[in-house]
Scaffold this active site. Structure first.
Site, mmCIF file in Angstrom:
data_model
loop_
_atom_site.group_PDB
_atom_site.id
_atom_site.type_symbol
_atom_site.label_atom_id
_atom_site.label_comp_id
_atom_site.label_asym_id
_atom_site.label_seq_id
_atom_site.Cartn_x
_atom_site.Cartn_y
_atom_site.Cartn_z
ATOM 1 N N GLU A 188 52.227 45.643 -30.759
ATOM 2 C CA GLU A 188 53.138 44.943 -29.853
ATOM 3 C C GLU A 188 54.368 44.483 -30.626
ATOM 4 O OE1 GLU A 188 53.343 41.409 -26.499
ATOM 5 O OE2 GLU A 188 51.572 41.554 -27.801
ATOM 6 N N GLU A 240 52.648 39.071 -17.778
ATOM 7 C CA GLU A 240 52.249 38.040 -18.726
ATOM 8 C C GLU A 240 53.148 36.818 -18.532
ATOM 9 O OE1 GLU A 240 51.044 38.153 -23.381
ATOM 10 O OE2 GLU A 240 53.134 38.644 -22.949
#
Length: 299
Positions: A152, A246
């Site tokens: 990520e 998210e």
């Protein structure tokens, strides 16, 4: 550009609950299904108290997909120069890979390459080499369990190893494993990238996971992120992987994780309203991006 919308749409469990107790897993799974999502992302912090068999049965019983994510602590940082610190990180990542597979998941992603936090200096050559070596070895173990590792791309205040899509590609090339992919997150891109389209074109088919989140981590569309450009970029490269919403609020996130993520205020209080708005917003963006006419063929 792909002809249809095939992306599994996910939501992070921290939209619903602040821990991974059996009761919280049941609540998060129920709310995820009711809101219309295909996938639930679980943060693998607090592994010792995570009842994996119960979580898997609950998730599979609801016909959901699952993805797992985590960061490392400074005491278990594989980009450190101290072999003892690196070894603690190895054990934590190996356990996380095993837990991901045991949950029935095939993606473990996040800041797997360093601690999740602000460093006071750039990563050293030896520290970077340690991270590459560990992830190369663990990628082999993960492949044997059917798990893909995601790198990520996170901002400068949360890692010193890499902060842009281009740097993530370089790190993945150094690791050199087929089951290591790139994970882009609009919240972090907003800080580090020049725009929201060129990084997608750069990563192309090596993109394996996407987080969508606002610049302030609040409701989608309430900030200034160029989601139109981002979703058009996804369509350009034919991305068909998961797109996971998210968002964090101190009203839900557990105290320690809230501190790790610098969630100092309540950006929202009702996860259900937030999640339903997010999936409607995402579907509308996908539909608009895929409805564009194809570019005319060049002579």
């Amino acid at each position: 550009m792909t002809d249809s919308m095939t992306n599994p749409l996910g939501v992070h469990a921290l939209v619903w609950v602040g821990d991974t107790s059996p009761e919280s897993i049941e609540f998060a799974v129920q709310r995820t299904v009711e809101a219309g999502y295909d996938l639930l992302e679980l943060s693998l912090h607090g592994l010792d108290s995570f009842e994996v068999a119960h979580a898997r049965a609950t998730i599979e019983g609801a016909s959901l997909k699952v993805a797992c994510s985590r960061g490392l602590s400074f005491e278990a940082d594989i980009s450190n120069e101290d072999p003892a610190v690196v070894e603690r990180g190895v054990r934590l990542l190996r356990s996380s890979i095993e837990k991901t597979a045991a949950l029935g998941g095939d993606i473990l992603t996040g800041a797997l390459f360093s601690a999740l936090g602000k460093y006071s200096r750039p990563v050293s050559a030896r520290g970077r080499a340690n991270a590459v070596s560990v992830l190369r070895d663990l990628a082999g173990e993960a492949a044997g369990l059917g798990v893909t590792l995601g790198l990520e791309v996170v901002n400068r205040y949360e890692t010193h190893v890499m902060n842009t899509a281009a740097e993530a590609l370089a790190l993945a090339d150094e690791i050199g494993a087929d089951n290591v992919m790139i994970h882009l997150d609009t919240y972090h891109m907003n800080i580090e990238e020049d725009d929201f389209v060129r990084p997608l074109h750069l990563v192309g088919d090596r993109l394996g996971y996407v987080h969508i989140g606002e610049n302030h981590r609040g409701p989608l569309g309430s900030g200034h992120i160029d989601f139109t450009g981002f979703f058009h970029g996804l369509a350009d490269i034919g991305y068909a992987g998961p797109i996971t919403f998210e968002s964090f609020s101190s009203a839900v996130v557990a105290e320690q994780l809230s501190a790790d993520l610098a969630i100092w205020r309540n950006l929202w209080a009702d996860g259900e309203v937030l999640a339903r708005q997010a999936i409607a917003y995402t579907r509308a963006q996908l539909q608009a991006a895929h409805a564009r006419p194809s570019a005319p063929a060049r002579a």
